[in-house]
Write a protein that holds these residues in place. Structure first.
Motif, PDB file in Angstrom:
ATOM      1  N   GLU A 189       0.927  -1.264   0.097  1.00 48.66           N
ATOM      2  CA  GLU A 189      -0.011  -0.145  -0.019  1.00 48.66           C
ATOM      3  C   GLU A 189       0.958   1.299   0.000  1.00 48.66           C
ATOM      4  O   GLU A 189       1.741   1.345   0.796  1.00 48.66           O
ATOM      5  N   ILE A 190       0.594   2.069  -0.884  1.00 50.93           N
ATOM      6  CA  ILE A 190       1.321   3.537  -1.007  1.00 50.93           C
ATOM      7  C   ILE A 190       0.551   4.517  -0.737  1.00 50.93           C
ATOM      8  O   ILE A 190      -0.744   4.492  -1.431  1.00 50.93           O
ATOM      9  N   GLY A 191       0.854   5.479   0.069  1.00 52.55           N
ATOM     10  CA  GLY A 191       0.091   6.580   0.474  1.00 52.55           C
ATOM     11  C   GLY A 191       0.879   7.925   0.350  1.00 52.55           C
ATOM     12  O   GLY A 191       2.099   7.992   0.509  1.00 52.55           O
ATOM     13  N   LEU A 197      -5.849  21.134   3.667  1.00 52.23           N
ATOM     14  CA  LEU A 197      -7.193  21.582   3.793  1.00 52.23           C
ATOM     15  C   LEU A 197      -8.214  20.298   4.013  1.00 52.23           C
ATOM     16  O   LEU A 197      -9.199  20.596   4.798  1.00 52.23           O
ATOM     17  N   GLY A 198      -7.684  19.052   3.867  1.00 50.45           N
ATOM     18  CA  GLY A 198      -8.690  17.933   4.081  1.00 50.45           C
ATOM     19  C   GLY A 198      -9.850  17.933   3.150  1.00 50.45           C
ATOM     20  O   GLY A 198     -10.190  19.177   2.410  1.00 50.45           O
ATOM     21  N   VAL A 199     -10.851  17.156   3.265  1.00 50.49           N
ATOM     22  CA  VAL A 199     -11.986  17.078   2.501  1.00 50.49           C
ATOM     23  C   VAL A 199     -13.076  17.129   3.054  1.00 50.49           C
ATOM     24  O   VAL A 199     -13.278  16.198   4.257  1.00 50.49           O
ATOM     25  N   PRO A 200     -14.166  18.025   3.029  1.00 54.42           N
ATOM     26  CA  PRO A 200     -15.440  18.060   4.037  1.00 54.42           C
ATOM     27  C   PRO A 200     -15.990  16.609   3.776  1.00 54.42           C
ATOM     28  O   PRO A 200     -16.116  16.093   2.696  1.00 54.42           O
ATOM     29  N   GLU A 201     -16.772  16.173   4.675  1.00 53.75           N
ATOM     30  CA  GLU A 201     -17.335  14.724   4.812  1.00 53.75           C
ATOM     31  C   GLU A 201     -18.398  14.744   3.783  1.00 53.75           C
ATOM     32  O   GLU A 201     -18.412  13.694   3.053  1.00 53.75           O
ATOM     33  N   PHE A 245      -9.008   6.802   0.357  1.00 61.05           N
ATOM     34  CA  PHE A 245      -8.386   8.079   0.966  1.00 61.05           C
ATOM     35  C   PHE A 245      -9.219   8.180   2.268  1.00 61.05           C
ATOM     36  O   PHE A 245     -10.031   7.427   2.700  1.00 61.05           O
ATOM     37  N   GLU A 246      -8.323   8.652   3.305  1.00 58.02           N
ATOM     38  CA  GLU A 246      -8.866   8.976   4.583  1.00 58.02           C
ATOM     39  C   GLU A 246      -8.567  10.503   4.565  1.00 58.02           C
ATOM     40  O   GLU A 246      -7.528  11.089   4.254  1.00 58.02           O
ATOM     41  N   SER A 247      -9.773  11.242   5.257  1.00 56.68           N
ATOM     42  CA  SER A 247      -9.434  12.652   5.270  1.00 56.68           C
ATOM     43  C   SER A 247     -10.081  13.360   6.450  1.00 56.68           C
ATOM     44  O   SER A 247     -11.371  12.995   6.605  1.00 56.68           O
ATOM     45  N   VAL A 248      -9.727  14.412   6.999  1.00 52.67           N
ATOM     46  CA  VAL A 248     -10.427  15.319   8.035  1.00 52.67           C
ATOM     47  C   VAL A 248     -10.438  16.623   7.765  1.00 52.67           C
ATOM     48  O   VAL A 248      -9.168  17.195   7.320  1.00 52.67           O
ATOM     49  N   TYR A 256      -4.333   6.844  -0.858  1.00 50.60           N
ATOM     50  CA  TYR A 256      -3.513   5.745  -1.258  1.00 50.60           C
ATOM     51  C   TYR A 256      -3.818   4.636  -2.023  1.00 50.60           C
ATOM     52  O   TYR A 256      -5.146   4.905  -2.692  1.00 50.60           O
ATOM     53  N   PHE A 257      -3.030   3.850  -2.788  1.00 47.06           N
ATOM     54  CA  PHE A 257      -3.358   2.801  -3.607  1.00 47.06           C
ATOM     55  C   PHE A 257      -2.708   1.496  -3.236  1.00 47.06           C
ATOM     56  O   PHE A 257      -1.574   1.622  -2.698  1.00 47.06           O
ATOM     57  N   THR A 258      -3.023   0.577  -3.913  1.00 48.57           N
ATOM     58  CA  THR A 258      -2.524  -0.845  -3.544  1.00 48.57           C
ATOM     59  C   THR A 258      -1.777  -1.233  -5.010  1.00 48.57           C
ATOM     60  O   THR A 258      -2.436  -0.954  -6.044  1.00 48.57           O
ATOM     61  N   LEU A 259      -0.771  -2.202  -4.842  1.00 51.70           N
ATOM     62  CA  LEU A 259      -0.223  -2.570  -6.139  1.00 51.70           C
ATOM     63  C   LEU A 259       0.198  -3.991  -5.629  1.00 51.70           C
ATOM     64  O   LEU A 259       0.816  -4.245  -4.467  1.00 51.70           O
TER      65      LEU A 259
END
Ligand code: ADP
Length: 266
Positions: A189-191, A197-201, A245-248, A256-259
């Motif tokens: 997993e690559i992040g 700023l983060g992303v509003p819910e 993604f995870e964001s506050v 992130y993404f997986t390979l």
């Protein structure tokens, strides 16, 4: 021969050919499904065209205004310079939009062939980060990270997109870090972590939709096409991986993404 008027015998009809109802049902069902799929595709296409029209109209309106004002003979030199900068910036937006649209089309139509190979992720990270110099991006890679499997160029494009976004949406120059580790057997997993700023819910479920842009006051002056993340999703899925993604809001994000790890040669 035609029966005569006083011939009262009941004519013998040929036996009725019973349709094969199972086949008819199946064919009708199939046609209905195809019709439904086509309708959905047409609707999606119309929505995309509407979004594209909006994306084209905004810079064109600004361009039109700036060019019009430049024609004013009484304009001071510094004002002239200001309008020229607007023109340059809007041309740049349109060029980016065209580039992203072409990349999407090429990926979807299979014009960009995927050439998977085994490669060292650390070397790729170093190359990509060097391209962002003088911006300093840190990286932390798990000990003995195995070789990964994928199209090296396509993976680099995902990383470039994540890093560009991390920088763009961290207007105070907060730290950015690339990290990678084996998460489960056979997958890395690559992040890209930022503290911007983060992303509003409320926006989070739509982030990978084409042309989707967060309309919040904290980023109203940040330019973009809303295509970058949908491109990344296609690129990651081309490698068989997953994106997320995870964001506050107000604190930062980690995209992130997986390979898959490369098969071990014996
Ligand atoms: P663009 O940046 O061109 O608008 P993207 O598809 O790359 O398009 O991103 C979609 C939206 O997701 C952006 O408008 C932005 O608000 C949000 N976003 C993407 N990356 C980040 C990030 N690292 N931090 C905060 N918001 C982000």
């Amino acid at each position: 021969m035609f029966p005569s008027a006083n011939d009262r015998s009941i004519p013998v009809l040929p036996p009725a050919v019973e349709p094969e109802w199972d086949t008819v049902d199946r064919e009708l069902g199939q046609a209905f499904q195809e019709n439904q799929t086509l309708r959905e595709q047409i609707l999606q296409h119309a929505q995309l065209m509407q979004l594209l029209t909006h994306q084209l109209a905004t810079p064109l309106t600004a361009l039109n205004g700036a060019v019009h004002l430049l024609g004013e003979p009484s304009l001071a030199i510094d004002q002239r310079q200001e309008f020229l900068e607007v023109i340059q910036q809007k041309i740049c937006s349109l060029t980016t939009l065209l580039r992203d649209l072409m990349a999407l089309r090429n990926l979807e139509t299979g014009k960009i062939a995927t050439q998977p190979m085994s490669f060292c992720f650390e070397t790729l990270v170093k190359e990509v980060i060097a391209g962002f110099s003088p911006y300093s991006v840190r990286y932390q890679l798990g000990a003995e990270l195995p070789q990964v499997w994928g199209d090296r160029w396509q993976v680099s494009q995902v990383l470039v997109n994540f890093l560009s976004n991390a920088i763009k949406y961290s207007p105070n120059g907060e730290a950015i870090e690339v990290n990678a580790a084996v998460k489960q057997s056979g997958w890395v997993e690559i992040g890209v972590q930022d503290y911007g700023l983060g992303v509003p819910e409320a926006d989070q479920p739509h982030l990978f939709n084409r042309f989707y842009r967060v309309k919040h006051g904290d980023r109203q002056n940040i330019e973009g096409t809303g295509l970058g993340l949908s491109l990344c999703k296609l690129l990651v899925e081309n490698q068989g991986g997953q994106i997320g993604f995870e964001s506050v809001h107000g604190a930062g994000s980690r995209f992130y993404f997986t390979l898959p790890t490369a098969p071990v040669s014996t």
